[in-house]
Scaffold this motif. Structure first.
Motif, PDB file in Angstrom:
ATOM      1  N   ALA A  95     -12.293-115.738  -2.895  1.00 33.95           N
ATOM      2  CA  ALA A  95     -12.776-116.562  -3.998  1.00 33.95           C
ATOM      3  C   ALA A  95     -11.923-116.402  -5.248  1.00 33.95           C
ATOM      4  O   ALA A  95     -11.791-117.336  -6.029  1.00 33.95           O
ATOM      5  CB  ALA A  95     -14.227-116.204  -4.310  1.00 33.95           C
ATOM      6  N   ARG A  96     -11.310-115.245  -5.449  1.00 35.06           N
ATOM      7  CA  ARG A  96     -10.543-115.045  -6.669  1.00 35.06           C
ATOM      8  C   ARG A  96      -9.125-115.572  -6.554  1.00 35.06           C
ATOM      9  O   ARG A  96      -8.528-115.970  -7.543  1.00 35.06           O
ATOM     10  CB  ARG A  96     -10.518-113.567  -7.048  1.00 35.06           C
ATOM     11  CG  ARG A  96     -11.859-113.070  -7.508  1.00 35.06           C
ATOM     12  CD  ARG A  96     -11.784-111.663  -8.010  1.00 35.06           C
ATOM     13  NE  ARG A  96     -10.951-111.552  -9.190  1.00 35.06           N
ATOM     14  CZ  ARG A  96     -11.394-111.796 -10.412  1.00 35.06           C
ATOM     15  NH1 ARG A  96     -12.635-112.158 -10.591  1.00 35.06           N
ATOM     16  NH2 ARG A  96     -10.607-111.677 -11.447  1.00 35.06           N
ATOM     17  N   LEU A 154     -24.032-126.940  -4.290  1.00 36.37           N
ATOM     18  CA  LEU A 154     -23.526-126.993  -5.660  1.00 36.37           C
ATOM     19  C   LEU A 154     -22.009-127.175  -5.689  1.00 36.37           C
ATOM     20  O   LEU A 154     -21.475-127.858  -6.555  1.00 36.37           O
ATOM     21  CB  LEU A 154     -23.910-125.681  -6.349  1.00 36.37           C
ATOM     22  CG  LEU A 154     -23.799-125.555  -7.853  1.00 36.37           C
ATOM     23  CD1 LEU A 154     -24.868-126.401  -8.483  1.00 36.37           C
ATOM     24  CD2 LEU A 154     -23.957-124.109  -8.254  1.00 36.37           C
ATOM     25  N   LEU A 155     -21.324-126.572  -4.734  1.00 31.65           N
ATOM     26  CA  LEU A 155     -19.863-126.576  -4.744  1.00 31.65           C
ATOM     27  C   LEU A 155     -19.268-127.762  -3.989  1.00 31.65           C
ATOM     28  O   LEU A 155     -18.064-127.947  -3.989  1.00 31.65           O
ATOM     29  CB  LEU A 155     -19.331-125.272  -4.120  1.00 31.65           C
ATOM     30  CG  LEU A 155     -19.618-124.002  -4.907  1.00 31.65           C
ATOM     31  CD1 LEU A 155     -19.382-122.777  -4.045  1.00 31.65           C
ATOM     32  CD2 LEU A 155     -18.750-123.928  -6.137  1.00 31.65           C
ATOM     33  N   THR A 162     -18.031-126.885  -9.867  1.00 27.43           N
ATOM     34  CA  THR A 162     -18.533-125.572 -10.238  1.00 27.43           C
ATOM     35  C   THR A 162     -17.507-124.536  -9.795  1.00 27.43           C
ATOM     36  O   THR A 162     -16.938-124.657  -8.712  1.00 27.43           O
ATOM     37  CB  THR A 162     -19.871-125.301  -9.541  1.00 27.43           C
ATOM     38  OG1 THR A 162     -20.687-126.445  -9.697  1.00 27.43           O
ATOM     39  CG2 THR A 162     -20.559-124.110 -10.136  1.00 27.43           C
ATOM     40  N   HIS A 163     -17.278-123.571 -10.633  1.00 22.86           N
ATOM     41  CA  HIS A 163     -16.263-122.586 -10.271  1.00 22.86           C
ATOM     42  C   HIS A 163     -16.740-121.752  -9.085  1.00 22.86           C
ATOM     43  O   HIS A 163     -17.906-121.376  -9.010  1.00 22.86           O
ATOM     44  CB  HIS A 163     -15.953-121.685 -11.463  1.00 22.86           C
ATOM     45  CG  HIS A 163     -14.634-120.975 -11.320  1.00 22.86           C
ATOM     46  ND1 HIS A 163     -14.479-119.878 -10.526  1.00 22.86           N
ATOM     47  CD2 HIS A 163     -13.414-121.249 -11.836  1.00 22.86           C
ATOM     48  CE1 HIS A 163     -13.214-119.485 -10.573  1.00 22.86           C
ATOM     49  NE2 HIS A 163     -12.547-120.302 -11.360  1.00 22.86           N
ATOM     50  N   ILE A 164     -15.791-121.469  -8.201  1.00 21.15           N
ATOM     51  CA  ILE A 164     -16.099-120.710  -6.982  1.00 21.15           C
ATOM     52  C   ILE A 164     -16.594-119.311  -7.334  1.00 21.15           C
ATOM     53  O   ILE A 164     -17.248-118.653  -6.535  1.00 21.15           O
ATOM     54  CB  ILE A 164     -14.851-120.662  -6.078  1.00 21.15           C
ATOM     55  CG1 ILE A 164     -15.163-120.095  -4.695  1.00 21.15           C
ATOM     56  CG2 ILE A 164     -13.730-119.867  -6.703  1.00 21.15           C
ATOM     57  CD1 ILE A 164     -15.768-121.066  -3.762  1.00 21.15           C
ATOM     58  N   ARG A 165     -16.316-118.904  -8.577  1.00 18.34           N
ATOM     59  CA  ARG A 165     -16.709-117.557  -8.996  1.00 18.34           C
ATOM     60  C   ARG A 165     -18.219-117.334  -8.839  1.00 18.34           C
ATOM     61  O   ARG A 165     -18.658-116.247  -8.503  1.00 18.34           O
ATOM     62  CB  ARG A 165     -16.315-117.354 -10.456  1.00 18.34           C
ATOM     63  CG  ARG A 165     -16.620-115.974 -10.987  1.00 18.34           C
ATOM     64  CD  ARG A 165     -16.233-115.864 -12.440  1.00 18.34           C
ATOM     65  NE  ARG A 165     -14.789-115.917 -12.601  1.00 18.34           N
ATOM     66  CZ  ARG A 165     -14.188-116.539 -13.605  1.00 18.34           C
ATOM     67  NH1 ARG A 165     -14.886-117.159 -14.512  1.00 18.34           N
ATOM     68  NH2 ARG A 165     -12.880-116.543 -13.701  1.00 18.34           N
ATOM     69  N   GLU A 184      -5.817-114.642 -10.711  1.00 13.07           N
ATOM     70  CA  GLU A 184      -6.426-113.751 -11.699  1.00 13.07           C
ATOM     71  C   GLU A 184      -6.203-112.293 -11.337  1.00 13.07           C
ATOM     72  O   GLU A 184      -6.113-111.967 -10.196  1.00 13.07           O
ATOM     73  CB  GLU A 184      -7.927-114.030 -11.786  1.00 13.07           C
ATOM     74  CG  GLU A 184      -8.215-115.496 -11.742  1.00 13.07           C
ATOM     75  CD  GLU A 184      -9.718-115.773 -11.740  1.00 13.07           C
ATOM     76  OE1 GLU A 184     -10.326-115.497 -12.760  1.00 13.07           O
ATOM     77  OE2 GLU A 184     -10.239-116.264 -10.748  1.00 13.07           O
TER      78      GLU A 184
END
Lengths: 166, 125
Positions: free
Chosen positions: A161-162, A78-79, B61-64, A166
């Protein structure tokens, strides 16, 4: 029908499905379908574990490989930006074939040269209790350290990942 | 080879085969019964009834979302450790230490959950 014969038939059916789906992972053009074939291979390997009287390993195979690892794979698909290019053969094909052949040759040599001893004991009736006993008595420290390892994986993933935004 | 072990797993085998047959017969029935009228318009991907966005059918797609997968993996592995522990726990002559060992194990992982919670990973934004 004899139980041993039935187990052998089950083994061969699942072994064939496992090998065919593993080949399908390589030759399928659509990388998402390749991932699904890999999950099929994982599940049939779980079945193989059952025929080897390793029922706990089979359950772990379904839970961790069939569940968690396959979810990670599908998220990776997906990524990935170039996913629409499919599952192309790349320039590492020749080294990969060479290394694979080398590995297979090593395995064949080891398998044919080993003296396989058969234990006279009957296989344990349910391995889960024995593993649980080992976990809480003999191997308490590795068991607790495993939780620290999982904690490190969890915190590491959150930090990576963040990022800093943030 | 012991007979009882494998007879236990025939139920699993039957359930697996029954599940496969159910899914495959559904596909087969759809192939046999359904009417087919192909047209270029019908072959476009269905996106809630609007004409699909032209170009590549892929967006970042966000890695989140990956974090949910990682968190699932961690607690999945935790569940793997819970099973043999639970089997032992029901057995006779269980030392109370067995209970606290699992409490420590889950307590350490609970820190990770608290961390994820504090960082807002579990919130949907």
């Amino acid at each position: 029908m004899n139980v041993g014969v039935a187990a052998s038939i089950a083994f061969w059916i699942m072994a064939i499905i496992a090998v065919v789906s593993a080949l399908a992972v390589i030759v399928t053009r659509d990388i998402f379908r390749a991932a699904l074939f890999l999950i099929l291979a994982f599940l049939t390997v779980a079945g193989l574990f059952i025929t080897l009287s390793a029922d706990f390993v089979a359950a772990v195979q379904v839970l961790v490989y069939g569940g968690a690892i396959s979810i990670l794979l599908i998220f990776a698909v997906l990524l990935t930006r170039d996913v629409q290019k499919g599952n192309p053969s790349n320039r590492m094909l020749k080294p990969a074939v060479f290394l694979g052949a080398l590995f297979a040759a090593t395995l064949i040599v080891v398998i044919t040269n080993s003296t396989w001893k058969l234990s006279g004991d009957s296989p344990p009736q349910g391995t889960t209790a024995a593993i649980g006993d080992a976990l809480v008595n003999s191997y308490v420290l590795p068991f607790e350290i495993a939780s620290v390892l999982l904690l490190a994986a969890m915190i590491g993933a959150i930090v990576v990942a963040r990022g800093r935004d943030e | 080879m012991t007979g009882e072990y494998f007879t236990d797993y025939t139920a699993v085998l039957v359930a697996t085969i029954a599940g496969a047959v159910m899914v495959l017969s559904g596909f087969l029935a759809a192939m046999v019964v359904s009417p087919r009228a192909r047209s270029a318009m019908k072959d476009i991907p269905y996106e809630c009834g609007v004409v699909p966005f032209p170009g590549r059918g892929w967006t970042q797609t966000h890695i989140r979302y990956y974090l949910f997968a990682i968190l699932f993996l961690v607690f999945d592995v935790e569940a793997v450790f819970l099973f043999p522990w639970a089997v032992i726990f029901l057995g006779p002559e269980v030392a109370s230490a067995v209970f606290y060992e699992m409490l420590v194990f889950m307590g350490i992982l609970f820190f990770g959950l608290i961390y994820a919670w504090k960082k807002g990973v579990l919130e949907w934004r």
